[in-house]
Design an enzyme around this catalytic site. Structure first.
Site, PDB file in Angstrom:
ATOM      1  N   TYR A 256     -12.462  -2.912  -2.982  1.00  0.00           N
ATOM      2  CA  TYR A 256     -12.987  -2.910  -1.609  1.00  0.00           C
ATOM      3  C   TYR A 256     -14.508  -2.844  -1.547  1.00  0.00           C
ATOM      4  O   TYR A 256     -15.066  -2.357  -0.567  1.00  0.00           O
ATOM      5  CB  TYR A 256     -12.344  -1.772  -0.821  1.00  0.00           C
ATOM      6  CG  TYR A 256     -10.899  -2.065  -0.444  1.00  0.00           C
ATOM      7  CD1 TYR A 256     -10.581  -3.125   0.408  1.00  0.00           C
ATOM      8  CD2 TYR A 256      -9.848  -1.292  -0.930  1.00  0.00           C
ATOM      9  CE1 TYR A 256      -9.255  -3.404   0.765  1.00  0.00           C
ATOM     10  CE2 TYR A 256      -8.513  -1.562  -0.577  1.00  0.00           C
ATOM     11  CZ  TYR A 256      -8.237  -2.622   0.272  1.00  0.00           C
ATOM     12  OH  TYR A 256      -6.929  -2.905   0.622  1.00  0.00           O
TER      13      TYR A 256
ATOM     14  N   LYS B 129       0.834  -1.203   0.000  1.00  0.00           N
ATOM     15  CA  LYS B 129       0.000   0.000   0.000  1.00  0.00           C
ATOM     16  C   LYS B 129       0.876   1.265   0.000  1.00  0.00           C
ATOM     17  O   LYS B 129       2.099   1.181   0.204  1.00  0.00           O
ATOM     18  CB  LYS B 129      -0.939  -0.056   1.206  1.00  0.00           C
ATOM     19  CG  LYS B 129      -1.962  -1.225   1.130  1.00  0.00           C
ATOM     20  CD  LYS B 129      -2.817  -1.299   2.386  1.00  0.00           C
ATOM     21  CE  LYS B 129      -3.858  -2.395   2.315  1.00  0.00           C
ATOM     22  NZ  LYS B 129      -4.656  -2.501   3.579  1.00  0.00           N
TER      23      LYS B 129
ATOM     24  N   THR C 251      -4.891  -8.065  10.516  1.00  0.00           N
ATOM     25  CA  THR C 251      -5.300  -6.781   9.921  1.00  0.00           C
ATOM     26  C   THR C 251      -4.920  -5.604  10.810  1.00  0.00           C
ATOM     27  O   THR C 251      -4.406  -4.588  10.326  1.00  0.00           O
ATOM     28  CB  THR C 251      -6.834  -6.778   9.692  1.00  0.00           C
ATOM     29  OG1 THR C 251      -7.180  -7.917   8.902  1.00  0.00           O
ATOM     30  CG2 THR C 251      -7.293  -5.509   9.010  1.00  0.00           C
TER      31      THR C 251
ATOM     32  N   HIS D  19      -1.592  -5.664   1.551  1.00  0.00           N
ATOM     33  CA  HIS D  19      -2.865  -6.385   1.339  1.00  0.00           C
ATOM     34  C   HIS D  19      -2.579  -7.765   0.785  1.00  0.00           C
ATOM     35  O   HIS D  19      -1.680  -7.936  -0.041  1.00  0.00           O
ATOM     36  CB  HIS D  19      -3.731  -5.623   0.322  1.00  0.00           C
ATOM     37  CG  HIS D  19      -4.876  -6.457  -0.202  1.00  0.00           C
ATOM     38  ND1 HIS D  19      -6.065  -6.580   0.477  1.00  0.00           N
ATOM     39  CD2 HIS D  19      -4.991  -7.250  -1.308  1.00  0.00           C
ATOM     40  CE1 HIS D  19      -6.863  -7.406  -0.206  1.00  0.00           C
ATOM     41  NE2 HIS D  19      -6.234  -7.819  -1.288  1.00  0.00           N
TER      42      HIS D  19
ATOM     43  N   ARG E 123      -1.229 -14.344   3.723  1.00  0.00           N
ATOM     44  CA  ARG E 123      -1.916 -13.699   4.858  1.00  0.00           C
ATOM     45  C   ARG E 123      -1.188 -13.963   6.179  1.00  0.00           C
ATOM     46  O   ARG E 123      -1.189 -13.123   7.076  1.00  0.00           O
ATOM     47  CB  ARG E 123      -3.388 -14.112   4.911  1.00  0.00           C
ATOM     48  CG  ARG E 123      -4.192 -13.353   3.839  1.00  0.00           C
ATOM     49  CD  ARG E 123      -5.646 -13.712   3.826  1.00  0.00           C
ATOM     50  NE  ARG E 123      -6.422 -13.181   4.939  1.00  0.00           N
ATOM     51  CZ  ARG E 123      -7.024 -11.995   4.948  1.00  0.00           C
ATOM     52  NH1 ARG E 123      -6.878 -11.155   3.944  1.00  0.00           N
ATOM     53  NH2 ARG E 123      -7.772 -11.631   5.967  1.00  0.00           N
TER      54      ARG E 123
ATOM     55  N   ARG F  40       3.025  -6.763   9.073  1.00  0.00           N
ATOM     56  CA  ARG F  40       2.296  -5.747   9.843  1.00  0.00           C
ATOM     57  C   ARG F  40       2.804  -5.662  11.283  1.00  0.00           C
ATOM     58  O   ARG F  40       2.866  -4.576  11.867  1.00  0.00           O
ATOM     59  CB  ARG F  40       0.797  -6.047   9.808  1.00  0.00           C
ATOM     60  CG  ARG F  40       0.174  -5.762   8.430  1.00  0.00           C
ATOM     61  CD  ARG F  40      -1.150  -6.469   8.274  1.00  0.00           C
ATOM     62  NE  ARG F  40      -1.915  -6.049   7.102  1.00  0.00           N
ATOM     63  CZ  ARG F  40      -3.013  -6.671   6.690  1.00  0.00           C
ATOM     64  NH1 ARG F  40      -3.466  -7.739   7.333  1.00  0.00           N
ATOM     65  NH2 ARG F  40      -3.659  -6.241   5.622  1.00  0.00           N
TER      66      ARG F  40
ATOM     67  N   PHE G 105     -15.116   3.073   7.969  1.00  0.00           N
ATOM     68  CA  PHE G 105     -13.740   3.316   7.540  1.00  0.00           C
ATOM     69  C   PHE G 105     -13.586   3.354   6.021  1.00  0.00           C
ATOM     70  O   PHE G 105     -12.488   3.633   5.524  1.00  0.00           O
ATOM     71  CB  PHE G 105     -12.788   2.265   8.145  1.00  0.00           C
ATOM     72  CG  PHE G 105     -13.057   0.839   7.726  1.00  0.00           C
ATOM     73  CD1 PHE G 105     -12.573   0.333   6.530  1.00  0.00           C
ATOM     74  CD2 PHE G 105     -13.798  -0.008   8.545  1.00  0.00           C
ATOM     75  CE1 PHE G 105     -12.816  -0.978   6.148  1.00  0.00           C
ATOM     76  CE2 PHE G 105     -14.042  -1.337   8.169  1.00  0.00           C
ATOM     77  CZ  PHE G 105     -13.554  -1.816   6.964  1.00  0.00           C
TER      78      PHE G 105
ATOM     79  N   GLU H  56      -9.496  -9.854  -7.739  1.00  0.00           N
ATOM     80  CA  GLU H  56      -8.595  -8.715  -7.518  1.00  0.00           C
ATOM     81  C   GLU H  56      -7.507  -8.647  -8.603  1.00  0.00           C
ATOM     82  O   GLU H  56      -7.156  -7.560  -9.066  1.00  0.00           O
ATOM     83  CB  GLU H  56      -7.983  -8.828  -6.112  1.00  0.00           C
ATOM     84  CG  GLU H  56      -9.040  -8.602  -5.031  1.00  0.00           C
ATOM     85  CD  GLU H  56      -8.612  -9.013  -3.623  1.00  0.00           C
ATOM     86  OE1 GLU H  56      -7.437  -9.393  -3.415  1.00  0.00           O
ATOM     87  OE2 GLU H  56      -9.464  -8.963  -2.717  1.00  0.00           O
TER      88      GLU H  56
HETATM   89  P1  IDP Z   1      -7.482  -7.434   5.408  1.00  0.00           P
HETATM   90  O1  IDP Z   1      -6.747  -6.351   4.656  1.00  0.00           O
HETATM   91  O2  IDP Z   1      -6.630  -8.037   6.468  1.00  0.00           O
HETATM   92  O3  IDP Z   1      -8.140  -8.450   4.508  1.00  0.00           O
HETATM   93  P2  IDP Z   1     -10.159  -6.296   5.817  1.00  0.00           P
HETATM   94  O4  IDP Z   1     -11.012  -6.527   7.020  1.00  0.00           O
HETATM   95  O5  IDP Z   1     -10.572  -6.929   4.534  1.00  0.00           O
HETATM   96  O6  IDP Z   1      -8.660  -6.694   6.221  1.00  0.00           O
HETATM   97  O7  IDP Z   1     -10.065  -4.725   5.625  1.00  0.00           O
HETATM   98  C1  IDP Z   1      -9.487  -4.186   4.446  1.00  0.00           C
HETATM   99  C2  IDP Z   1      -8.625  -3.021   4.822  1.00  0.00           C
HETATM  100  O8  IDP Z   1      -9.451  -1.968   5.318  1.00  0.00           O
HETATM  101  C3  IDP Z   1      -7.624  -3.283   5.947  1.00  0.00           C
HETATM  102  O9  IDP Z   1      -6.437  -3.893   5.516  1.00  0.00           O
HETATM  103  C4  IDP Z   1      -7.385  -1.871   6.452  1.00  0.00           C
HETATM  104  O10 IDP Z   1      -6.480  -1.163   5.583  1.00  0.00           O
HETATM  105  C5  IDP Z   1      -8.760  -1.240   6.319  1.00  0.00           C
HETATM  106  N1  IDP Z   1      -9.523  -1.331   7.562  1.00  0.00           N
HETATM  107  C6  IDP Z   1     -10.214  -2.393   8.038  1.00  0.00           C
HETATM  108  N2  IDP Z   1     -10.799  -2.112   9.219  1.00  0.00           N
HETATM  109  C7  IDP Z   1     -10.473  -0.831   9.493  1.00  0.00           C
HETATM  110  C8  IDP Z   1     -10.780   0.072  10.578  1.00  0.00           C
HETATM  111  O11 IDP Z   1     -11.474  -0.272  11.541  1.00  0.00           O
HETATM  112  N3  IDP Z   1     -10.249   1.322  10.493  1.00  0.00           N
HETATM  113  C9  IDP Z   1      -9.488   1.749   9.449  1.00  0.00           C
HETATM  114  N4  IDP Z   1      -9.195   0.938   8.418  1.00  0.00           N
HETATM  115  C10 IDP Z   1      -9.665  -0.323   8.438  1.00  0.00           C
HETATM  116 MG    MG Z   2      -9.748  -8.270   3.230  1.00  0.00          MG
END
Ligand code: IDP
Ligand code: MG
Length: 149
Positions: free
Chosen positions: A49, A9, A91, A115, A85, A102, A57, A126
């Protein structure tokens, strides 16, 4: 073989972590089949997304991934989705273990550096958002016979 989609990112690119992150995937034995640095369009971000549309968010997330160049990759391995992952970590960087990308490089869920697709189906979806078929390279990955029994 399974394919997955990886994005370093904008924070990862700006912070000079591209080489370090790619090295982790390489050293794990994941085959890189596609790789480029791009600026994500609003349309690509929305398609990527779409599952998060409407969440609090979401606007910040779209702003984040379109805020600067990213590195996108197509990565292959027997269990590429899960392996990536696992290397990425949880996350929320606060919960991501040390040794993960991370866990080692991020602190804020809204700036979590990398990601990885959550399933093989998401990965294909994707990959289609970010890559043309001729940008994905088929080649013999010589380490394979030393990686898998
Ligand atoms: P992932 O990237 O681990 O698959 P997801 O739940 O799919 O996680 O969320 C996608 C992306 O959205 C996360 O990687 C993060 O950048 C952002 N994100 C998810 N939850 C939050 C939040 O509560 N606050 C801010 N950003 C968030
Ligand atoms: Mg995700």
């Amino acid at each position: 073989m399974e394919q997955t989609f990886v994005m370093i990112k904008p924070d990862g690119v700006q912070r000079g972590l591209v080489g370090e992150i790619i090295a982790r995937f390489e050293k794990k034995g994941l085959k890189i089949k596609g790789l480029k640095l791009i600026k994500v369009s609003e349309e690509q971000a929305a398609a990527h997304y779409q599952e998060h549309q409407g969440k609090p968010f979401y606007p910040g997330l779209i702003n984040y991934v379109t805020s600067g160049p990213v590195v996108v990759m197509v990565v292959e391995g027997v269990n590429a989705v899960k392996e990536v992952r696992k290397l990425n970590g949880a996350t929320n960087p606060l919960e991501a273990l040390p040794g993960t990308i991370r866990g080692d490089f991020a602190q804020d869920i809204g700036r979590n550096v990398v990601h990885g697709s959550d399933s093989a189906e998401s990965a294909q979806r994707e990959i289609n958002i970010y890559f043309q078929p001729d940008e994905i390279c088929d080649y013999d990955y010589l380490p394979s016979r030393w990686l898998y029994e």
